[in-house]
Scaffold this active site. Structure first.
Site, short mmCIF file in Angstrom:
data_model
loop_
_atom_site.label_atom_id
_atom_site.label_comp_id
_atom_site.label_asym_id
_atom_site.label_seq_id
_atom_site.Cartn_x
_atom_site.Cartn_y
_atom_site.Cartn_z
N ASP A 165 -11.24 2.91 3.88
CA ASP A 165 -11.55 1.13 3.73
C ASP A 165 -12.94 1.11 3.95
O ASP A 165 -13.36 -0.03 3.42
CB ASP A 165 -10.96 0.58 4.93
CG ASP A 165 -9.57 -0.04 4.90
OD1 ASP A 165 -9.29 -0.65 3.72
OD2 ASP A 165 -8.94 -0.36 5.63
N GLN A 194 -4.38 -1.66 9.43
CA GLN A 194 -4.44 -3.10 8.80
C GLN A 194 -5.10 -4.12 9.69
O GLN A 194 -4.82 -4.27 10.62
CB GLN A 194 -3.07 -3.49 8.50
CG GLN A 194 -2.67 -4.82 7.71
CD GLN A 194 -3.42 -4.62 6.38
OE1 GLN A 194 -3.28 -3.72 5.58
NE2 GLN A 194 -4.22 -5.81 5.96
N LYS A 250 1.07 -1.15 0.00
CA LYS A 250 0.00 0.10 0.05
C LYS A 250 0.68 1.38 -0.04
O LYS A 250 0.58 2.32 -0.78
CB LYS A 250 -1.01 -0.08 1.34
CG LYS A 250 -2.08 -0.93 1.16
CD LYS A 250 -2.73 -1.38 2.26
CE LYS A 250 -3.88 -2.61 2.09
NZ LYS A 250 -4.47 -3.15 3.23
#
Ligand code: NAD
Length: 295
Positions: free
Chosen positions: A121, A98, A54
């Protein structure tokens, strides 16, 4: 039996990145560089790889990024304090923690602390609600968003089609179903899950079949209506002594038996997978655009 379209996620992800370059250049010309903060708690090797990819994707597109690596012993409070700092940091437009964090961290409670305007997200309840309400200012989880992009890029019609989504997670299955049933896509959607009866028969009614289960090669040819479009979200490791690492990655779909039955299919790897990070970049750019327009 015919030759299906092999949906190339690497190619579509590259097209998404090209489109983003123009938008990033425009934002930079106005003095704004989109910024993403990625937070990792613990030393899970797979998570370290994801976080690394990422950050690398940000660098390649000229985005600003911060990588925060907290020890596995970090407390919930320490993580929440970091999130509050990132919420207040004007250089940061997207915040991602994460998954999965270590077991002592309550992931849902942590997500509630992320400013929904920076929740790239799409896990915060405000963004879940916006997805259901079809409010496009919200953020949609990257993997289902990538699936829709794949359908669009290949001109695969969704309106009036019956879509079956196998899996009801908040990360893939449910948001995927909402995107497909939205007024933009107009599919008729059935969500299947572990308690669904006669799954193969249900799946055989699908014009579009999305597999997001986490069971290697579960979806075989007898699940597929001839001519259906099949999107395989699964990423599963199976032992393979012939590979240098001792394993290989397969999807939830048994590609060899399924491919000849469908009209289009995503391979694993190289199908849905490459789209996830591309859509994370797209969400970060969108967050920057929205936050800087409202300042
Ligand atoms: P999850 O475990 O949260 O959800 C799996 C879903 O499958 C559940 O809703 C469950 O009800 C359903 N299910 C389980 N067994 C079933 C069965 N026998 N029949 C029917 N349904 C069944 O998983 P997830 O996070 O949604 O991920 C699903 C898969 O997608 C995994 O392989 C994961 O690695 C992969 N994934 C890929 C990406 C990507 O970037 N391509 C992103 C996220 C997840």
């Amino acid at each position: 039996m015919s030759t299906p379209i092999i949906i190339d996620g690497k190619e579509v992800a590259a097209q998404v990145r090209e489109r983003l370059k123009t938008e990033i250049a425009e934002l930079k010309a106005q003095g704004h560089t989109p910024g993403l903060a990625v937070v990792l708690v613990g030393e899970d090797p797979a998570s370290q790889v994801y976080v690394g990819s990422k950050v690398k994707a940000c660098t390649e597109l000229g985005l600003y990024s911060q990588k925060w690596e907290l020890p596995a012993s970090a407390t919930q409070d320490e993580l929440v304090q970091l999130i509050h700092r990132l919420n207040a940091d004007d250089r940061i437009h997207g915040i991602l923690v994460q998954s999965p964090p270590p077991p002592h961290i309550d992931e849902e409670a942590v997500i509630l602390n992320i400013d929904p305007r920076k929740d790239v997200d799409g896990f915060h309840p405000v963004n879940v609600a916006k997805l259901v309400l079809e409010d496009e200012s919200g953020f949609v989880p990257c993997t289902p968003l990538g699936c829709m992009e794949l359908l669009k890029a290949h001109g695969l019609e969704t309106a009036g089609k019956h879509a079956v989504v196998i899996g009801r997670s908040m990360i893939v299955g449910k948001p995927m179903a909402h995107l497909l049933v939205s007024k933009k896509a107009n599919a008729t959607v059935t969500i299947a899950h572990s308690r669904t009866k006669d799954l193969p028969a249900l799946c055989r009614t699908a014009d579009i079949l999305v597999a997001a289960v986490g069971r290697p090669e579960m979806v075989t040819a007898d699940y597929i209506k001839p001519g259906a479009v099949v999107l395989d979200v699964g990423i599963n490791r199976i032992d393979d002594a012939t590979r240098p690492r001792g394993y290989r990655i397969v999807g939830d779909v048994d590609y060899t038996s399924a491919a000849p039955v469908c009209s289009a299919i995503t391979p694993v790897p190289g199908g849905v997978g490459p789209m996830t990070i591309a859509m994370l970049m797209a969400n970060t750019v969108k967050a920057c655009r929205q936050l800087t327009a409202s300042r």
